[in-house]
Structures are given as C-alpha cells and as structure tokens.
Design an enzyme around this catalytic site. Structure first.
Site, short mmCIF file in Angstrom:
data_model
loop_
_atom_site.label_atom_id
_atom_site.label_comp_id
_atom_site.label_asym_id
_atom_site.label_seq_id
_atom_site.Cartn_x
_atom_site.Cartn_y
_atom_site.Cartn_z
N PHE A 130 -19.30 -7.26 29.41
CA PHE A 130 -20.29 -8.14 28.77
C PHE A 130 -19.76 -9.56 28.75
O PHE A 130 -18.73 -9.83 28.13
CB PHE A 130 -20.62 -7.68 27.34
CG PHE A 130 -21.66 -8.56 26.70
CD1 PHE A 130 -23.02 -8.33 26.91
CD2 PHE A 130 -21.29 -9.64 25.90
CE1 PHE A 130 -23.98 -9.17 26.35
CE2 PHE A 130 -22.26 -10.47 25.34
CZ PHE A 130 -23.60 -10.23 25.56
N ASP A 215 -11.87 -13.13 29.54
CA ASP A 215 -12.90 -13.42 28.54
C ASP A 215 -12.40 -12.85 27.22
O ASP A 215 -12.47 -11.65 26.99
CB ASP A 215 -14.22 -12.77 28.99
CG ASP A 215 -15.33 -12.89 27.94
OD1 ASP A 215 -15.03 -13.28 26.79
OD2 ASP A 215 -16.48 -12.58 28.27
N LYS A 244 -16.94 -16.95 19.50
CA LYS A 244 -17.02 -16.18 18.26
C LYS A 244 -16.10 -16.76 17.15
O LYS A 244 -16.42 -17.79 16.59
CB LYS A 244 -16.77 -14.70 18.52
CG LYS A 244 -17.87 -14.10 19.41
CD LYS A 244 -18.01 -12.60 19.27
CE LYS A 244 -19.37 -12.15 19.80
NZ LYS A 244 -19.42 -11.92 21.23
C1 LIG Z 1 -20.21 -12.38 22.40
C2 LIG Z 1 -19.57 -12.37 23.73
C3 LIG Z 1 -19.98 -13.25 24.76
C4 LIG Z 1 -21.16 -14.18 24.61
O1 LIG Z 1 -20.97 -15.12 23.61
P1 LIG Z 1 -22.26 -15.92 23.03
O2 LIG Z 1 -21.67 -16.88 22.05
O3 LIG Z 1 -23.15 -14.89 22.42
O4 LIG Z 1 -22.90 -16.59 24.19
C5 LIG Z 1 -19.29 -13.21 25.96
N1 LIG Z 1 -18.26 -12.37 26.15
C6 LIG Z 1 -17.83 -11.53 25.20
C7 LIG Z 1 -16.66 -10.66 25.46
C8 LIG Z 1 -18.48 -11.49 23.97
O5 LIG Z 1 -18.08 -10.62 23.02
#
Ligand SMILES: *Cc1c(COP(=O)(O)O)cnc(C)c1O
Length: 384
Positions: A130, A215, A244
């Site tokens: 994700f 990420d 986050k």
């Molecule tokens: C939440 C998340 C995203 C996306 O972040 P947003 O601020 O919602 O755009 C991308 N990668 C990971 C691993 C996430 O947990």
C-alpha cells in the site's frame, strides 16, 4: 441509515460525532469517552491534542503561517536538519500527505534512472503493498481489488511476491531504476518482510546498481520502537518516505534521499503548501519528542506489553497469531469477523481497526500507558 449530508460518499461512517480529544481518549457530543487505538490511523504519535503540539501551533501561528516554498522559513530548515541527522540521508523534501511523498519518491527514482541508468524507469513493487491513493501510488500498490480500478494504470511498476529474492533478481533488468517496499506492510495487516530478505535485498540492489526505496509512512517516526524501522534491520535505504506520525496529526510528510540520489533540478518538484512553517513547526516539536531515547525505549516497552497481553488473550479464547513491532500490532481472529468485532468494540466505546476481514490492528498513541492497554483489553474482550 445516516441522514443525508453534503459530504461526498467515500465510506460508511458510524453515527458517532467526536468533538474533543485528549491523549488516548475521544469524546462525543454527549460527553461519552472512547478509548482510541486507531489514533487518526497511526497518526497521532503523541495522542490527541498534546500540549507540546498545541504550544508549537500557537507559537508558530503568531509568528508566520505561510511564506511559500519559494522562500526559506526557519521551522522547515530546522526539521530538515533534524531528519537528516536522525536518518543519515542528507536531503529532505516536505510534502502534505504520504501519497504525495511517495509520488515524489517515484519521480526522484525515475529522474535518477534518466540521468544515471540510461533512462531506466521501472520500479519493482510487491504483492499486497500500500503506497497511497493517487494514480501512480495506486499503480505501485498491490491491494487486492485495486488492479482493475481507475484504468488505465500508470505504467512502469513490476510486481513480485513478498520475501522472494529470486523473483526480485529476475525482475531487475536494464530498465529498472528502483525497488520500493514497506518494511512492515501496515494496511495489508501488519505483515513484516523477513530481516534476512531485507538485508539480502539491500545487497542485491547495491550489486545491481538500482535504488532501494523504503515507504516508512506507517513504520517510521518511532512506531516500531526505533526512529525508523530500517534501524532494526541494520540497513539504510537510498530513498525514504515518511508521513502519518511525523506531524502528530497535522498534514505533513517527507521524502528523504542520499545526497548522490537527490537529482531534482529547478522546476522538477514543488507544491504550494510544501514545507510551510505552521506544519513543519509542529513536526519539529513531534520529532524532537519522539526521537528522545527514553521515549523510544518506552514505545518498545509498551509494545512488548501489548503483544504479551494480546497473546495471553488469544491463547485463552482460541484466536490466532499476534504479530508486530513496537506499537504497530495485529491479532489474527481465525475467521472473517474483523469488521463485526470493530463494530461491537465501538459500541463498547473502543476504537479499533480491522485492516483485513480476518485481523485487528492496534495503533495507539506512542505515549499510551499500561493502564490504557489494560483498559483496551477489558473493552476488547466482550467484543470478541
Ligand atoms: C498511509 C500510508 C500511505 C498514504 O499516506 P496518505 O497520507 O494517506 O496519503 C502510504 N504508504 C503507507 C505505508 C501508508 O501506511
């Protein structure tokens, strides 16, 4: 059914309306208290409305709120220096959301491939990943059901199975510029890549001359008990994305890269709100607090306690595996009852998330107390 309102439909929300928050607690209009183990989706690192963040917001709001990213501002410089020192990655670009930081990472990897690898632009990504909800980050994601959404996809992503080094080796070709992954897949149910895979992947990407992009939007900023999850693995990425928890609840994200990889030229990257002093001042206060060794030690300690207590509960009532690191933890239920358990927990005034039909995820504030963890378990038990 909810009364119709003016909001565009994106998800079915429960009736409750939260009007106030403090630490691990949220309050509705009637004043009822809810124990929050969702925390804005692993965002509120210091819990709701921490005095530290309120102070940073109020102080900066009285100084200057936006000067445009075309000019320097003090909090932006301060937070960039802090993140560079903590991560060992020399260059920082600020964004407003995780997806935007990942878009920046994809652009930076492509630009580097253009300059250093004869126009290589493909990025190897993984099943169940994700990376966000923009077109490119959805294309990079491997969320089940997303493969047919919003066609056509952004090209240039090659997907392989998790923990399969041979598959990655086969997927890397002359057209590849990077491999991109979450060290622990959060949205897919707190699923870690193995430490040996991560170390071998670092060696493989070095040998083959492609970039390693991590990420850490969910796993970074203390969530796993270290400032960045890669510290547990004894590796360092070439490009790192954070989101986050970095803003503790305000919209802030960051893209970090090694000096040699930071190849953007004037006009390649930007954004109206990027690095604005109001958000970076808050981020600086949050990161300063979370990066204190005592704070991180407490996250590890609380995480170990949460896992131990969940394992005992799982053994007692016959549920499945408990896995995670620090305060990013999942419990397997053994049946597709996650949404129903979360719904019942809410009736019992506990906010909990079910990332997959068969699992629950726990992502409390990083300063959650043992008493609050005990209280969570007391509220979870009847819901199970
Ligand atoms: C939440 C998340 C995203 C996306 O972040 P947003 O601020 O919602 O755009 C991308 N990668 C990971 C691993 C996430 O947990």
């Amino acid at each position: 059914m909810q009364a119709p309102d003016s909001l565009m439909f994106i998800t079915q929300r429960p009736e409750v309306m939260f009007v106030r928050g403090e630490g691990s607690w949220l309050y509705d209009r009637e004043g009822a208290a809810y124990l929050d183990f969702v925390q804005g989706w692993a965002v509120n690192a210091l819990g709701h409305c921490s005095p530290l963040m309120r102070e940073a917001l109020a102080t900066q709001a009285a100084q200057v709120i936006n000067v445009s990213p075309a000019y320097y501002n003090e909090p932006m410089r301060r937070l960039a220096d802090r993140l560079a020192t903590l991560s060992g990655l020399e260059r920082v670009f600020f964004a407003n959301s995780g997806a935007e930081a990942n878009e920046g990472a994809i652009k930076l990897a492509r630009k580097w491939g253009q300059r250093e690898r004869g126009g290589a632009y493909e990025i190897v990504v993984f099943d169940d990943a994700f990376h966000g909800r923009t077109l490119a980050t959805m294309s990079a994601s491997g969320k089940p059901g997303w493969d047919r959404l919003f066609e056509p996809k952004v090209p240039g992503f090659v997907r392989v199975a998790k923990n399969d080094l041979d598959a990655v080796a086969r997927a890397i070709g002359p057209g590849t510029c990077a491999v991109m992954l979450e060290p622990i897949q959060g949205e897919s149910g707190v699923v870690p890549f193995s430490t040996s895979f991560m170390r071998q992947l670092r060696e493989l990407t070095d040998e083959r001359g492609v970039l390693l992009v991590l990420d850490e939007i969910q796993t970074g900023i203390g969530r796993t008990g270290r400032m960045f999850c890669y510290e547990h693995l004894g590796i360092r990425p070439d490009i790192l994305t954070l989101g986050k928890g970095i803003g503790g609840g305000v919209p802030l994200a960051a893209l970090l890269a090694r000096e040699q990889v930071s190849v953007f030229e004037a006009g390649d990257q930007g954004g109206t709100f990027n690095g604005n002093p109001l958000m970076t001042a808050v981020g600086d206060a949050v990161v300063a607090e979370v990066s204190r060794p005592e704070f991180l030690a407490r996250v590890s300690d609380s995480g170990a306690y949460l896992i131990e207590r969940l394992r005992a509960l799982s053994a007692e009532i016959g549920l499945g595996e408990v896995r995670g690191r620090g305060l990013l933890v999942a419990l397997e239920l053994g049946s597709p009852s996650g949404a129903e358990v979360a719904r019942r927990a809410l009736q019992g005034k506990l906010l909990i998330n079910s990332p997959r039909p068969t699992s629950l995820r726990f992502m409390p504030a990083l300063n959650v107390t043992r008493i609050e963890i005990d209280e969570m378990l007391a509220r979870l038990r009847p819901a199970l």
